[in-house]
Design a protein around this motif. Structure first.
Motif, short mmCIF file in Angstrom:
data_model
loop_
_atom_site.label_atom_id
_atom_site.label_comp_id
_atom_site.label_asym_id
_atom_site.label_seq_id
_atom_site.Cartn_x
_atom_site.Cartn_y
_atom_site.Cartn_z
N GLY A 18 4.86 0.15 -0.19
CA GLY A 18 3.29 -0.53 0.36
C GLY A 18 2.17 0.27 -0.78
N LYS A 19 2.52 1.62 -0.76
CA LYS A 19 1.39 2.40 -1.55
C LYS A 19 1.28 1.96 -2.89
CE LYS A 19 1.75 6.73 1.42
NZ LYS A 19 2.00 7.96 1.18
N GLU A 21 2.58 -1.00 -4.05
CA GLU A 21 2.34 -2.18 -4.30
C GLU A 21 0.65 -2.35 -4.50
OE1 GLU A 21 4.16 -5.10 -5.41
OE2 GLU A 21 3.69 -6.08 -3.34
N ARG A 22 -0.01 -1.38 -3.63
CA ARG A 22 -1.50 -1.46 -3.51
C ARG A 22 -2.00 -1.02 -5.03
NH1 ARG A 22 -0.12 -0.33 1.47
NH2 ARG A 22 -0.46 2.01 1.67
N LEU A 23 -1.46 -0.11 -5.45
CA LEU A 23 -2.05 0.54 -6.70
C LEU A 23 -1.63 -0.58 -7.75
CD1 LEU A 23 -0.68 4.18 -6.63
CD2 LEU A 23 -3.19 3.47 -6.82
N ALA A 25 -1.47 -3.67 -7.50
CA ALA A 25 -2.40 -5.02 -7.31
C ALA A 25 -3.62 -4.74 -7.61
CB ALA A 25 -2.33 -5.24 -5.75
N SER A 26 -4.13 -3.41 -7.82
CA SER A 26 -5.57 -3.00 -8.30
C SER A 26 -5.35 -2.95 -9.80
CB SER A 26 -5.88 -1.82 -7.70
OG SER A 26 -5.22 -0.73 -8.12
N ARG A 105 9.52 -5.90 -7.85
CA ARG A 105 9.51 -6.58 -6.33
C ARG A 105 10.90 -7.08 -6.12
NH1 ARG A 105 3.68 -9.03 -7.54
NH2 ARG A 105 2.50 -7.55 -6.59
N SER A 153 3.62 6.26 -7.98
CA SER A 153 2.31 6.06 -7.58
C SER A 153 1.62 7.30 -8.37
CB SER A 153 2.13 5.93 -6.11
OG SER A 153 2.79 4.80 -5.67
N ARG A 157 -1.84 6.98 -10.73
CA ARG A 157 -3.18 7.47 -10.30
C ARG A 157 -3.64 8.57 -11.45
NH1 ARG A 157 -0.51 7.75 -5.26
NH2 ARG A 157 -0.10 10.04 -5.27
#
Length: 169
Positions: A18-19, A21-23, A25-26, A105, A153, A157
């Motif tokens: 989930g973490k 995926e959020r990265l 998506a951004s 995915r 992740s 970052r």
């Protein structure tokens, strides 16, 4: 601390995915494809993580079938990881950002199906066949999934900070 049961393995794998995926998506595709100083890009890291899930599933299947299990892959030893990863980047050179994300995915879904299809005992009752070490299938699944998601992740970052500072080739 590594998970030691199916419930915790599912939880940590979903949390770390989930973490990630959020990265993902951004990110704009041009940022994900921008080569960094180490001659990699974010897309390479996502393709790598997807590939290692495939490796784990193959190791498990080969061990269950009584076939030789090659770690990390046939023709490579653990101390050849830099060469293996460089060769993987070459094999995935034509992979674009949307395809890398789709591959991750898809392979995450395959990993979660693997976990769902195995009991606590199958995941943590003993060493993975063919691995020649004490790691259980659940521990290997965590390494291929949650641990790799966490490091991806962290890489993303750091890469986005470096790109914002103009540190890219």
């Amino acid at each position: 601390m590594a998970a030691d049961n199916k419930h915790d393995l599912v939880a940590i794998t979903e949390k770390e995915f989930g973490k990630l995926e959020r990265l993902i998506a951004s990110l704009e595709p041009d940022i994900a494809m921008k080569t960094l100083e180490d001659d990699t890009c974010i897309k390479d890291i996502i393709g790598h993580r997807a590939h290692w899930i495939e490796l784990f599933l193959g190791w498990y299947a080969d061990g269950q079938a009584g076939k030789p299990v090659f770690f990390p892959a046939e023709g490579y030893k653990w101390n050849d990881l830099k060469r293996y990863n460089a060769d993987l980047r070459q094999r995935q050179a034509d992979l674009d950002w949307p395809d890398a994300v789709a591959l991750l995915r898809d392979n995450h879904a395959r990993l979660m199906s693997f976990i769902a299809d195995h009991s606590d005992d199958a995941l943590y009752g003993g060493p993975m066949k063919g691995a020649n070490n004490a790691w259980t299938p659940g521990r290997w699944a965590e390494a291929a999934g949650a641990s790799h998601y966490r490091s991806a992740s962290k890489f993303i970052r750091a890469a986005t900070r470096a790109l914002a500072r103009g540190v890219a080739s």
